[in-house]
Design an enzyme around this catalytic site. Structure first.
Site, short mmCIF file in Angstrom:
data_model
loop_
_atom_site.label_atom_id
_atom_site.label_comp_id
_atom_site.label_asym_id
_atom_site.label_seq_id
_atom_site.Cartn_x
_atom_site.Cartn_y
_atom_site.Cartn_z
N PHE A 213 0.86 -1.18 0.00
CA PHE A 213 0.00 0.00 0.00
C PHE A 213 0.89 1.23 0.00
O PHE A 213 1.58 1.52 0.99
CB PHE A 213 -0.92 -0.04 1.23
CG PHE A 213 -1.36 -1.45 1.51
CD1 PHE A 213 -2.03 -2.16 0.52
CD2 PHE A 213 -1.05 -2.08 2.70
CE1 PHE A 213 -2.39 -3.48 0.72
CE2 PHE A 213 -1.40 -3.41 2.90
CZ PHE A 213 -2.07 -4.10 1.92
N ASP A 215 1.88 4.38 0.63
CA ASP A 215 1.55 5.50 1.51
C ASP A 215 2.76 6.42 1.63
O ASP A 215 3.61 6.45 0.74
CB ASP A 215 1.10 4.96 2.88
CG ASP A 215 2.24 4.29 3.62
OD1 ASP A 215 3.21 3.84 2.97
OD2 ASP A 215 2.20 4.25 4.86
N ASP A 283 4.52 -5.58 3.70
CA ASP A 283 4.04 -4.22 3.97
C ASP A 283 3.92 -3.96 5.46
O ASP A 283 4.40 -2.95 5.97
CB ASP A 283 2.68 -4.00 3.29
CG ASP A 283 2.13 -2.62 3.57
OD1 ASP A 283 2.41 -1.71 2.78
OD2 ASP A 283 1.46 -2.43 4.60
N1 LIG Z 1 1.54 0.78 3.85
C1 LIG Z 1 0.74 0.92 4.88
N2 LIG Z 1 0.29 2.15 5.23
C2 LIG Z 1 -0.52 2.25 6.29
C3 LIG Z 1 -0.91 1.16 7.06
C4 LIG Z 1 -1.77 1.64 8.06
C5 LIG Z 1 -2.43 0.91 9.17
N3 LIG Z 1 -2.74 -0.44 8.88
C6 LIG Z 1 -3.23 -1.20 9.97
C7 LIG Z 1 -3.52 -2.58 9.61
C8 LIG Z 1 -3.00 -3.46 10.48
C9 LIG Z 1 -2.07 -2.84 11.34
O1 LIG Z 1 -2.18 -3.27 12.67
C10 LIG Z 1 -2.25 -1.35 11.09
O2 LIG Z 1 -2.83 -0.68 12.15
C11 LIG Z 1 -1.86 3.01 7.88
N4 LIG Z 1 -1.10 3.36 6.82
C12 LIG Z 1 -0.76 4.69 6.31
O3 LIG Z 1 0.32 5.19 7.09
C13 LIG Z 1 0.24 6.62 7.13
C14 LIG Z 1 -0.02 7.07 8.54
O4 LIG Z 1 1.11 7.21 9.23
P1 LIG Z 1 1.12 8.11 10.58
O5 LIG Z 1 0.90 9.54 10.13
O6 LIG Z 1 2.48 7.85 11.17
O7 LIG Z 1 0.01 7.60 11.44
C15 LIG Z 1 -0.98 7.00 6.26
O8 LIG Z 1 -0.58 7.18 4.91
C16 LIG Z 1 -1.82 5.75 6.41
O9 LIG Z 1 -2.78 5.66 5.36
C17 LIG Z 1 -0.43 -0.15 6.69
O10 LIG Z 1 -0.69 -1.17 7.30
N5 LIG Z 1 0.41 -0.19 5.60
#
Ligand SMILES: Nc1nc2c(c(CN[C@H]3C=C[C@H](O)[C@@H]3O)cn2[C@@H]2O[C@H](COP(=O)(O)O)[C@@H](O)[C@H]2O)c(=O)[nH]1
Length: 306
Positions: A213, A215, A283
Site C-alpha cells: 500500500f 503511503d 508491507d
Molecule cells: N503501507 C501501509 N500504510 C498504512 C498502514 C496503516 C495501518 N494499517 C493497519 C492494519 C493493520 C495494522 O495493525 C495497522 O494498524 C496506515 N497506513 C498509512 O500510514 C500513514 C499514517 O502514518 P502516521 O501519520 O504515522 O500515522 C498513512 O498514509 C496511512 O494511510 C499499513 O498497514 N500499511
C-alpha cells in the site's frame, strides 16, 4: 491487481527522480534470510473487532478516511482507528449508512474526539457522504454486502470498490500513461484478511494478488534501507519537509517504485529461499518499522489517497 503491478513496473522502468537499487534488495533479503518478521494485524490493539458485519462497516469507514495525517503533527492513524472504535462502542449505529451521509466536519471531529479541524476535513466529509450514499443505494447500507458480492476474490472486491466509490480511485497519470495505485482499496482487503484471519469476511482465494500500500511511511522505510534512492533535488525537498505536488512525476515515482521494489523483493525471496510471501506481510513489517522510527523523514503530499 495486475494493473497496479504492471503500471508500477512501467513507471519504475522510466523513473528519473527515484531509482530502485536491486543490489540493496538482495542484501536485505540475505540479511533476513528470506524470513520477513511476522507482525500481527492490530499489533497496536486499537481496532474494533466483533467478528461480524459491523467490523466490516468499521473497516470500510476506517479506510475511507485512512489518509493524510501528517499536516497535524499530533495526529496519526492510531487516532482514527481508536477514535472510530470508541465511537462504535458507545453507539453501534454511529457508522450506519444513513448517519454517514449526514456527518459534518465538527461531528467527525467529535466522533474521533479530536479537538481541532482534521487535515483536508472537507474531503473527509465528502468521502463519508459518498460511502453512506452508495452503500445505501447499492448494498443495502452494509459494507458486509459489498464484501459478499466479491465472492471471496480480492481482485473482484477492489474492482467493485473502485467502480462504486470514486473516492477510492487512486490513479495517476505518468508520462501519458495511467498508473493504478489503489492504496486504500487494497488496504481494506488486507484489513479484512488480517482482522478475520483469512476466514469469513476475510477469506480471499487470490490474496497473493495484492501489492503493498503506497503511503508515505513505506517509501521512507525503503529509502532508509537503501532500496530506494532519490535524486538530489528530491532528497533536498523531502529532507526539508517541502511539499511534493500531488500527481507530479516525483510523487508517482516514489509510490510506484515502492510497489515495484517490494514485488522484486518478493520474487527474490521466492527464487532464493523458495518461500511464497504475501506483499501484505512485507508491507506490515515495513510499515510497523516506519511508524516506530520517529526520526524518519517522509514525503509530504496533500492527498486523499494515502
Ligand atoms: N503501507 C501501509 N500504510 C498504512 C498502514 C496503516 C495501518 N494499517 C493497519 C492494519 C493493520 C495494522 O495493525 C495497522 O494498524 C496506515 N497506513 C498509512 O500510514 C500513514 C499514517 O502514518 P502516521 O501519520 O504515522 O500515522 C498513512 O498514509 C496511512 O494511510 C499499513 O498497514 N500499511
Amino acid at each position: 491487481m495486475e494493473a497496479v503491478r504492471a503500471s508500477a513496473a512501467w513507471v519504475a522502468s522510466r523513473s528519473s527522480h527515484v531509482t530502485v537499487d536491486l543490489q540493496e534488495i538482495e542484501k536485505v533479503v540475505d540479511k533476513i534470510q528470506g524470513n520477513v518478521p511476522k507482525v500481527e494485524w492490530d499489533f497496536e490493539g486499537i481496532h474494533y473487532f466483533d467478528n461480524g458485519p459491523l467490523t466490516v462497516q468499521y473497516l470500510f469507514v476506517l479506510d475511507a478516511l485512512n489518509f493524510c495525517f501528517w499536516p497535524d503533527k499530533d495526529l496519526s492513524y492510531d487516532h482514527l482507528a481508536s477514535g472510530l472504535k470508541l465511537a462504535l462502542e458507545k453507539d453501534k449505529t454511529a457508522l450506519d449508512a444513513n448517519r454517514l451521509q449526514n456527518y459534518t466536519g465538527p461531528e467527525i471531529r467529535q466522533l474521533l474526539n479530536w479537538p481541532r479541524p482534521l487535515p483536508i476535513e472537507e474531503e473527509r466529509v465528502r468521502l463519508l457522504h459518498e460511502v453512506g450514499l452508495e452503500l445505501e443505494r447499492s448494498f443495502g447500507g452494509e459494507a458486509a454486502n459489498l464484501v459478499k458480492a466479491a465472492g471471496n476474490s480480492a481482485a473482484t472486491l477492489i474492482e467493485l470498490i473502485t467502480r462504486h466509490f470514486p473516492g477510492f480511485r487512486d490513479h495517476s497519470l505518468y508520462k501519458g500513461h495511467q498508473v493504478f495505485l489503489y492504496k486504500r482499496a487494497q488496504i481494506f482487503v488486507a484489513d479484512l484478511w488480517g482482522a478475520f484471519k483469512g476466514q469469513n469476511y476475510g477469506e480471499f482465494h487470490d490474496i497473493n494478488s495484492i501489492t503493498i500500500f503506497a503511503d508515505y511511511i513505506v517509501p521512507a522505510v525503503l529509502r532508509e534501507l537503501g532500496i530506494l534512492k532519490y535524486g538530489s533535488n528530491l532528497s533536498c525537498s523531502i529532507d526539508s519537509n517541502s511539499e511534493i505536488v500531488p500527481g507530479s512525476e516525483e510523487e508517482v515515482e516514489i509510490r510506484a517504485c515502492s510497489i515495484y521494489a517490494v514485488e522484486k523483493m518478493r520474487d527474490l525471496i521466492s527464487k532464493k529461499f523458495g518461500k511464497q510471501l504475501l506483499s501484505i506481510d512485507i508491507d506490515l513489517w515495513l510499515w510497523s518499522c516506519g511508524v516506530q522510527n520517529m526520526a524518519l523523514s517522509h514525503h509530504r503530499t496533500l492527498s486523499i489517497y494515502y
